[in-house]
Design a protein around this motif. Structure first.
Motif, PDB file in Angstrom:
ATOM      1  N   THR A  43      52.659 -32.611 -74.412  1.00  0.00           N
ATOM      2  CA  THR A  43      53.402 -32.453 -73.163  1.00  0.00           C
ATOM      3  C   THR A  43      53.339 -30.985 -72.760  1.00  0.00           C
ATOM      4  OG1 THR A  43      54.939 -34.236 -73.736  1.00  0.00           O
ATOM      5  CG2 THR A  43      55.630 -32.692 -72.011  1.00  0.00           C
ATOM      6  N   ILE A  44      52.893 -30.727 -71.536  1.00  0.00           N
ATOM      7  CA  ILE A  44      52.814 -29.362 -71.030  1.00  0.00           C
ATOM      8  C   ILE A  44      53.784 -29.229 -69.861  1.00  0.00           C
ATOM      9  CG2 ILE A  44      51.340 -27.577 -70.027  1.00  0.00           C
ATOM     10  CD1 ILE A  44      48.955 -28.916 -71.408  1.00  0.00           C
ATOM     11  N   LEU A  45      54.816 -28.429 -70.040  1.00  0.00           N
ATOM     12  CA  LEU A  45      55.774 -28.199 -68.969  1.00  0.00           C
ATOM     13  C   LEU A  45      55.132 -27.318 -67.891  1.00  0.00           C
ATOM     14  CD1 LEU A  45      59.006 -27.500 -71.072  1.00  0.00           C
ATOM     15  CD2 LEU A  45      58.140 -29.693 -70.197  1.00  0.00           C
ATOM     16  N   GLN A  46      55.493 -27.559 -66.656  1.00  0.00           N
ATOM     17  CA  GLN A  46      54.837 -26.852 -65.553  1.00  0.00           C
ATOM     18  C   GLN A  46      55.580 -25.581 -65.143  1.00  0.00           C
ATOM     19  OE1 GLN A  46      51.656 -27.563 -64.485  1.00  0.00           O
ATOM     20  NE2 GLN A  46      51.879 -28.768 -66.366  1.00  0.00           N
ATOM     21  N   ASN A  47      55.972 -24.804 -66.155  1.00  0.00           N
ATOM     22  CA  ASN A  47      56.484 -23.462 -65.917  1.00  0.00           C
ATOM     23  C   ASN A  47      55.306 -22.500 -65.854  1.00  0.00           C
ATOM     24  OD1 ASN A  47      59.395 -24.101 -66.231  1.00  0.00           O
ATOM     25  ND2 ASN A  47      58.784 -24.575 -68.335  1.00  0.00           N
ATOM     26  N   GLY A  48      55.355 -21.553 -64.934  1.00  0.00           N
ATOM     27  CA  GLY A  48      54.287 -20.576 -64.860  1.00  0.00           C
ATOM     28  C   GLY A  48      54.284 -19.640 -66.052  1.00  0.00           C
ATOM     29  N   ASP A  49      53.117 -19.173 -66.416  1.00  0.00           N
ATOM     30  CA  ASP A  49      52.958 -18.181 -67.483  1.00  0.00           C
ATOM     31  C   ASP A  49      53.768 -16.933 -67.102  1.00  0.00           C
ATOM     32  OD1 ASP A  49      52.036 -16.288 -69.293  1.00  0.00           O
ATOM     33  OD2 ASP A  49      49.944 -16.895 -69.133  1.00  0.00           O
ATOM     34  N   GLY A  50      54.653 -16.494 -68.006  1.00  0.00           N
ATOM     35  CA  GLY A  50      55.479 -15.328 -67.742  1.00  0.00           C
ATOM     36  C   GLY A  50      56.721 -15.615 -66.928  1.00  0.00           C
ATOM     37  N   GLU A  51      56.970 -16.889 -66.627  1.00  0.00           N
ATOM     38  CA  GLU A  51      58.082 -17.253 -65.755  1.00  0.00           C
ATOM     39  C   GLU A  51      59.173 -18.044 -66.477  1.00  0.00           C
ATOM     40  OE1 GLU A  51      56.574 -19.129 -62.229  1.00  0.00           O
ATOM     41  OE2 GLU A  51      54.960 -17.656 -62.012  1.00  0.00           O
ATOM     42  N   LEU A  52      59.114 -18.137 -67.802  1.00  0.00           N
ATOM     43  CA  LEU A  52      60.156 -18.863 -68.521  1.00  0.00           C
ATOM     44  C   LEU A  52      61.508 -18.186 -68.340  1.00  0.00           C
ATOM     45  CD1 LEU A  52      58.907 -20.065 -72.027  1.00  0.00           C
ATOM     46  CD2 LEU A  52      59.163 -21.362 -69.914  1.00  0.00           C
ATOM     47  N   VAL A  53      62.530 -19.002 -68.204  1.00  0.00           N
ATOM     48  CA  VAL A  53      63.902 -18.519 -68.080  1.00  0.00           C
ATOM     49  C   VAL A  53      64.747 -19.216 -69.138  1.00  0.00           C
ATOM     50  CG1 VAL A  53      65.944 -18.408 -66.605  1.00  0.00           C
ATOM     51  CG2 VAL A  53      63.661 -18.101 -65.607  1.00  0.00           C
ATOM     52  N   ASP A  54      65.520 -18.418 -69.864  1.00  0.00           N
ATOM     53  CA  ASP A  54      66.434 -18.981 -70.859  1.00  0.00           C
ATOM     54  C   ASP A  54      67.633 -19.549 -70.116  1.00  0.00           C
ATOM     55  OD1 ASP A  54      68.214 -19.572 -72.850  1.00  0.00           O
ATOM     56  OD2 ASP A  54      68.054 -17.656 -73.890  1.00  0.00           O
ATOM     57  N   GLY A  55      67.487 -20.782 -69.673  1.00  0.00           N
ATOM     58  CA  GLY A  55      68.538 -21.421 -68.891  1.00  0.00           C
ATOM     59  C   GLY A  55      68.644 -22.896 -69.210  1.00  0.00           C
ATOM     60  N   ARG A  56      69.502 -23.573 -68.486  1.00  0.00           N
ATOM     61  CA  ARG A  56      69.813 -24.963 -68.784  1.00  0.00           C
ATOM     62  C   ARG A  56      68.609 -25.888 -68.607  1.00  0.00           C
ATOM     63  NH1 ARG A  56      74.046 -28.155 -69.801  1.00  0.00           N
ATOM     64  NH2 ARG A  56      74.020 -30.314 -69.049  1.00  0.00           N
TER      65      ARG A  56
END
Length: 239
Positions: A82-95
């Protein structure tokens, strides 16, 4: 069986980007699969930034890296990617991210989780690595364990789950060493599938790197991890 992990049937690997799982634990994954363990991948971003090619768009690179990751995982025998569609460098420690990882832990119900160590201090690590490791640790404990976190999971029929241990790769304080002497070539072959990221001779440094980890343990090649205990049924350690 990998004695260091004990008896396991399902393992979840949570990696920041396509290719990080192969680099961090590809030899271990190959051993687990060979031993009949179901291994699942959860990739936190789509890797859409890692190129110097001026002709590529974000969408082009994400599509390329998606295929590379699925092909590499297939070579190792991984059961699901499973590959989440968050951009590289765009992860946010959130809900949102916490909920996604928690949902996969509850759905897959892994005996152990492998992910990247977020606590390195000797050199700067990519923020996606830090966030992936930290949020995975939070998702495993206490969020996947406690029913009233993410009640929408309960409504969807996902039961809570207790994972005993996390194993962090890339740690400065490794205390678990897995012998990958029999699977080093599988690790290299799977890593080299990520041709958008690695040069054709990258297998040489992978061998040298794995040999440096293995030599002090009397192994030709090794991958190392830091064991992080979570829940011990019947004890107070999980509170």
């Amino acid at each position: 069986m990998i004695e260091e992990f004990g008896e396991v049937a399902r393992v979840l690997v949570v990696a920041p980007h396509p290719d990080d799982a192969e680099i961090g634990c590809g030899g271990t994954v190959a051993r687990l699969v060979r031993d009949g363990v179901d291994v699942y991948y959860l990739i936190a971003t789509n890797g859409d930034k890692g190129t110097e090619d001026p002709t590529l768009t974000n969408a082009d690179l994400a599509a390329t890296r998606d295929k590379e990751q699925r092909d590499a995982a297939s070579m190792l025998g991984v059961k699901e990617v499973t590959i989440l569609q968050n951009g590289d460098g765009e992860l946010v420690d959130g809900r949102e991210l916490l909920g996604e990882i928690t949902r996969h832990v509850r759905r897959i119900k892994p005996d152990i989780v492998l992910t990247t160590d977020p606590f390195r201090t000797s050199f700067y690590i990519h923020r996606d690595h830090r966030i992936t490791g930290m949020v995975t640790m939070d998702a495993v404990f206490p969020f996947a364990r406690d029913r009233l976190h993410f009640p929408e999971h309960d409504a969807a029929g996902l039961e809570t789950h207790k994972t005993a241990e996390i194993y962090f790769w890339g740690s400065e304080n490794a205390d678990v060493f897995v012998d990958i002497s029999d699977t080093i070539e599988a690790k290299i072959e799977a890593t080299m599938v990520h041709s958008s990221q690695f040069e054709p001779d990258s297998g040489d440094w992978i061998r040298r790197w794995s040999a440096r980890k293995g030599e002090p343990q009397g192994m030709a090649y090794a991958e190392d991890f830091r064991r992080y205990g979570i829940s011990r049924m019947g004890t107070d350690e999980e509170d």
